[in-house]
Design a protein around this motif. Structure first.
Motif, PDB file in Angstrom:
ATOM      1  N   ARG A  58      14.886  15.166  -7.339  1.00 18.06           N
ATOM      2  CA  ARG A  58      15.714  14.092  -6.791  1.00 18.06           C
ATOM      3  C   ARG A  58      14.898  13.184  -5.853  1.00 18.06           C
ATOM      4  NH1 ARG A  58      20.947  15.075  -3.104  1.00 18.06           N
ATOM      5  NH2 ARG A  58      21.065  12.953  -2.386  1.00 18.06           N
ATOM      6  N   GLU A  59      14.092  13.840  -5.034  1.00 18.27           N
ATOM      7  CA  GLU A  59      13.275  13.065  -4.076  1.00 18.27           C
ATOM      8  C   GLU A  59      12.274  12.170  -4.806  1.00 18.27           C
ATOM      9  OE1 GLU A  59       9.699  12.057  -2.288  1.00 18.27           O
ATOM     10  OE2 GLU A  59       9.693  13.957  -3.360  1.00 18.27           O
ATOM     11  N   GLU A  60      11.666  12.721  -5.858  1.00 16.63           N
ATOM     12  CA  GLU A  60      10.685  11.922  -6.610  1.00 16.63           C
ATOM     13  C   GLU A  60      11.362  10.747  -7.312  1.00 16.63           C
ATOM     14  OE1 GLU A  60       7.524  15.512  -7.713  1.00 16.63           O
ATOM     15  OE2 GLU A  60       9.213  15.081  -9.038  1.00 16.63           O
ATOM     16  N   ARG A  61      12.530  11.011  -7.863  1.00 17.40           N
ATOM     17  CA  ARG A  61      13.282   9.951  -8.551  1.00 17.40           C
ATOM     18  C   ARG A  61      13.624   8.821  -7.571  1.00 17.40           C
ATOM     19  NH1 ARG A  61      16.615   8.902 -12.872  1.00 17.40           N
ATOM     20  NH2 ARG A  61      15.692  10.682 -13.933  1.00 17.40           N
ATOM     21  N   GLU A  62      14.110   9.199  -6.396  1.00 13.28           N
ATOM     22  CA  GLU A  62      14.464   8.176  -5.397  1.00 13.28           C
ATOM     23  C   GLU A  62      13.230   7.399  -4.948  1.00 13.28           C
ATOM     24  OE1 GLU A  62      18.386  10.452  -3.601  1.00 13.28           O
ATOM     25  OE2 GLU A  62      16.623  10.179  -2.323  1.00 13.28           O
ATOM     26  N   GLN A 104       2.017  14.315  -8.984  1.00 12.04           N
ATOM     27  CA  GLN A 104       2.839  15.534  -8.828  1.00 12.04           C
ATOM     28  C   GLN A 104       3.590  15.869 -10.112  1.00 12.04           C
ATOM     29  OE1 GLN A 104       5.616  14.763  -5.673  1.00 12.04           O
ATOM     30  NE2 GLN A 104       4.218  15.417  -4.065  1.00 12.04           N
ATOM     31  N   ALA A 105       4.316  14.900 -10.634  1.00 13.72           N
ATOM     32  CA  ALA A 105       5.241  15.183 -11.735  1.00 13.72           C
ATOM     33  C   ALA A 105       4.574  15.023 -13.100  1.00 13.72           C
ATOM     34  CB  ALA A 105       6.459  14.254 -11.630  1.00 13.72           C
ATOM     35  N   ARG A 106       3.481  14.266 -13.152  1.00 14.52           N
ATOM     36  CA  ARG A 106       2.693  14.102 -14.380  1.00 14.52           C
ATOM     37  C   ARG A 106       3.555  13.763 -15.595  1.00 14.52           C
ATOM     38  NH1 ARG A 106      -2.312  16.485 -13.552  1.00 14.52           N
ATOM     39  NH2 ARG A 106      -2.533  17.155 -15.728  1.00 14.52           N
ATOM     40  N   GLY A 107       4.483  12.863 -15.397  1.00 10.57           N
ATOM     41  CA  GLY A 107       5.317  12.419 -16.512  1.00 10.57           C
ATOM     42  C   GLY A 107       6.426  13.380 -16.897  1.00 10.57           C
ATOM     43  N   GLU A 113       0.835  -1.212   0.000  1.00 14.00           N
ATOM     44  CA  GLU A 113       0.000   0.000   0.000  1.00 14.00           C
ATOM     45  C   GLU A 113       0.868   1.261   0.000  1.00 14.00           C
ATOM     46  OE1 GLU A 113      -3.662  -2.099   2.505  1.00 14.00           O
ATOM     47  OE2 GLU A 113      -2.153  -0.900   3.542  1.00 14.00           O
ATOM     48  N   LEU A 114       1.920   1.230   0.820  1.00 10.98           N
ATOM     49  CA  LEU A 114       2.804   2.386   0.920  1.00 10.98           C
ATOM     50  C   LEU A 114       3.447   2.700  -0.433  1.00 10.98           C
ATOM     51  CD1 LEU A 114       4.529   4.367   2.772  1.00 10.98           C
ATOM     52  CD2 LEU A 114       6.235   2.569   2.730  1.00 10.98           C
ATOM     53  N   PHE A 115       4.018   1.683  -1.069  1.00 12.18           N
ATOM     54  CA  PHE A 115       4.756   1.941  -2.305  1.00 12.18           C
ATOM     55  C   PHE A 115       3.823   2.240  -3.477  1.00 12.18           C
ATOM     56  CE2 PHE A 115       8.197  -0.300   0.053  1.00 12.18           C
ATOM     57  CZ  PHE A 115       9.049   0.797   0.120  1.00 12.18           C
ATOM     58  N   LEU A 116       2.605   1.705  -3.455  1.00 15.35           N
ATOM     59  CA  LEU A 116       1.642   2.106  -4.482  1.00 15.35           C
ATOM     60  C   LEU A 116       1.250   3.566  -4.286  1.00 15.35           C
ATOM     61  CD1 LEU A 116      -1.100  -0.589  -5.135  1.00 15.35           C
ATOM     62  CD2 LEU A 116       0.554   0.338  -6.749  1.00 15.35           C
ATOM     63  N   ALA A 117       1.105   3.957  -3.027  1.00 13.55           N
ATOM     64  CA  ALA A 117       0.770   5.357  -2.734  1.00 13.55           C
ATOM     65  C   ALA A 117       1.902   6.280  -3.177  1.00 13.55           C
ATOM     66  CB  ALA A 117       0.475   5.530  -1.240  1.00 13.55           C
ATOM     67  N   VAL A 118       3.135   5.829  -3.026  1.00 13.80           N
ATOM     68  CA  VAL A 118       4.289   6.616  -3.475  1.00 13.80           C
ATOM     69  C   VAL A 118       4.196   6.833  -4.990  1.00 13.80           C
ATOM     70  CG1 VAL A 118       6.785   6.487  -3.878  1.00 13.80           C
ATOM     71  CG2 VAL A 118       5.863   5.973  -1.609  1.00 13.80           C
ATOM     72  N   LEU A 119       3.928   5.755  -5.719  1.00 14.56           N
ATOM     73  CA  LEU A 119       3.841   5.874  -7.181  1.00 14.56           C
ATOM     74  C   LEU A 119       2.675   6.780  -7.581  1.00 14.56           C
ATOM     75  CD1 LEU A 119       4.600   2.219  -8.363  1.00 14.56           C
ATOM     76  CD2 LEU A 119       6.140   4.195  -8.387  1.00 14.56           C
ATOM     77  N   ALA A 120       1.559   6.656  -6.869  1.00 18.12           N
ATOM     78  CA  ALA A 120       0.401   7.500  -7.185  1.00 18.12           C
ATOM     79  C   ALA A 120       0.724   8.970  -6.915  1.00 18.12           C
ATOM     80  CB  ALA A 120      -0.804   7.061  -6.354  1.00 18.12           C
ATOM     81  N   ARG A 121       1.425   9.226  -5.818  1.00 22.66           N
ATOM     82  CA  ARG A 121       1.758  10.613  -5.469  1.00 22.66           C
ATOM     83  C   ARG A 121       2.689  11.227  -6.505  1.00 22.66           C
ATOM     84  NH1 ARG A 121       6.097  12.702  -2.983  1.00 22.66           N
ATOM     85  NH2 ARG A 121       6.859  10.688  -2.229  1.00 22.66           N
ATOM     86  N   VAL A 122       3.753  10.502  -6.854  1.00 27.37           N
ATOM     87  CA  VAL A 122       4.715  11.067  -7.815  1.00 27.37           C
ATOM     88  C   VAL A 122       4.059  11.219  -9.188  1.00 27.37           C
ATOM     89  CG1 VAL A 122       6.923  10.696  -8.972  1.00 27.37           C
ATOM     90  CG2 VAL A 122       6.685  10.129  -6.554  1.00 27.37           C
ATOM     91  N   ASP A 176       2.042   7.512 -22.400  1.00 26.99           N
ATOM     92  CA  ASP A 176       2.692   6.699 -21.371  1.00 26.99           C
ATOM     93  C   ASP A 176       2.372   7.198 -19.958  1.00 26.99           C
ATOM     94  OD1 ASP A 176       3.828   4.946 -23.134  1.00 26.99           O
ATOM     95  OD2 ASP A 176       5.759   5.961 -23.224  1.00 26.99           O
ATOM     96  N   ARG A 177       2.356   8.501 -19.805  1.00 30.94           N
ATOM     97  CA  ARG A 177       2.077   9.010 -18.441  1.00 30.94           C
ATOM     98  C   ARG A 177       0.619   8.742 -18.070  1.00 30.94           C
ATOM     99  NH1 ARG A 177       1.633  15.372 -19.762  1.00 30.94           N
ATOM    100  NH2 ARG A 177       3.495  14.929 -20.960  1.00 30.94           N
ATOM    101  N   THR A 178      -0.263   8.779 -19.059  1.00 28.93           N
ATOM    102  CA  THR A 178      -1.666   8.466 -18.800  1.00 28.93           C
ATOM    103  C   THR A 178      -1.804   6.997 -18.401  1.00 28.93           C
ATOM    104  OG1 THR A 178      -2.293  10.102 -20.442  1.00 28.93           O
ATOM    105  CG2 THR A 178      -3.988   8.518 -19.800  1.00 28.93           C
ATOM    106  N   ARG A 179      -1.098   6.151 -19.135  1.00 24.85           N
ATOM    107  CA  ARG A 179      -1.145   4.713 -18.861  1.00 24.85           C
ATOM    108  C   ARG A 179      -0.548   4.413 -17.484  1.00 24.85           C
ATOM    109  NH1 ARG A 179      -3.851   0.374 -18.880  1.00 24.85           N
ATOM    110  NH2 ARG A 179      -2.683  -1.547 -19.126  1.00 24.85           N
ATOM    111  N   PHE A 180       0.544   5.090 -17.140  1.00 24.36           N
ATOM    112  CA  PHE A 180       1.187   4.874 -15.843  1.00 24.36           C
ATOM    113  C   PHE A 180       0.194   5.186 -14.721  1.00 24.36           C
ATOM    114  CE2 PHE A 180       3.889   6.004 -12.226  1.00 24.36           C
ATOM    115  CZ  PHE A 180       4.887   5.049 -12.272  1.00 24.36           C
TER     116      PHE A 180
END
Ligand SMILES: [Fe+2]
Ligand SMILES: [Fe+2]
Length: 184
Positions: free
Chosen positions: A48-52, A40-43, A28-37, A129-133
């Motif tokens: 640096r923080e988002e990349r990590e 935020q970044a929208r592709g 759940e945590l790591f899916l939430a991380v992917l959803a947040r980035v 790709d960003r839409t699919r992600f």
């Protein structure tokens, strides 16, 4: 924001059901991380923080999540299936459905991995790709929500109730061995 596992003390290998539940919190945590980035970044270019955060989440789904699936499909489910009790039949049908959902999740993770690596390598993602992600992350979130609820509310409590202590201990050893750890 550094990725934190949370304040709850982690379960030990003497509590295999607790370990499986802890894995769910990481999923759940790591899916939430992917959803947040993703939101935020929208592709676009990643900080640096988002990349990590993306690298850490992808690594978890590449290396950690398959071990969780093996914990269930190789360590837990066969033990439940070996119990001959008519009253467990309905629950075992749910276990079959859970395995099908694991396959569905694997396909989603493979595509997320591919798009995530593309994002990290190229620095940005094309609109398609960003839409699919974003779509994949949302779909997996929905899939896991129902999946985890069935496991935690029905299958795990049943396992804890019907499996003898010796089997639970053997499960703990298998889960530890899968991670290259010896149980104390
Ligand atoms: Fe599962
Ligand atoms: Fe699970």
């Amino acid at each position: 924001m550094p990725v934190a596992i949370g304040a709850k003390p982690r379960s030990t290998f003497t509590d295999p059901i607790g370990l499986l539940t802890d894995c769910h919190r990481r999923i759940e945590l790591f899916l939430a991380v992917l959803a947040r980035v993703s939101a935020q970044a929208r592709g676009g270019p990643l900080s640096r923080e988002e990349r990590e955060a993306v690298e850490t989440a992808l690594r978890y789904f590449r290396k950690g999540a398959p071990k969780h699936i093996a914990d269930e499909e190789e360590t837990l489910f066969p033990r439940l299936r070996s119990i001959e009790r008519p009253d467990l039949r309905a629950m075992l049908e749910k276990v079959d459905a859970l395995e099908d959902q694991h396959e569905e999740a694997k396909r989603g993770h493979a595509e997320i991995e591919q798009l995530g690596r593309k994002w990290l390598a190229a620095g940005s993602l094309a609109l398609v790709d960003r839409t699919r992600f974003a779509e994949l992350v949302a779909e997996l979130g929905n899939l896991y929500r129902g999946h985890i609820a069935v496991e935690e509310q029905e299958v795990f409590p049943m396992a804890a109730a019907v499996l003898p202590r010796s089997e639970l201990e053997a499960m703990g050893r298998e889960i530890a061995a899968r991670r290259g750890l010896q149980r104390e």
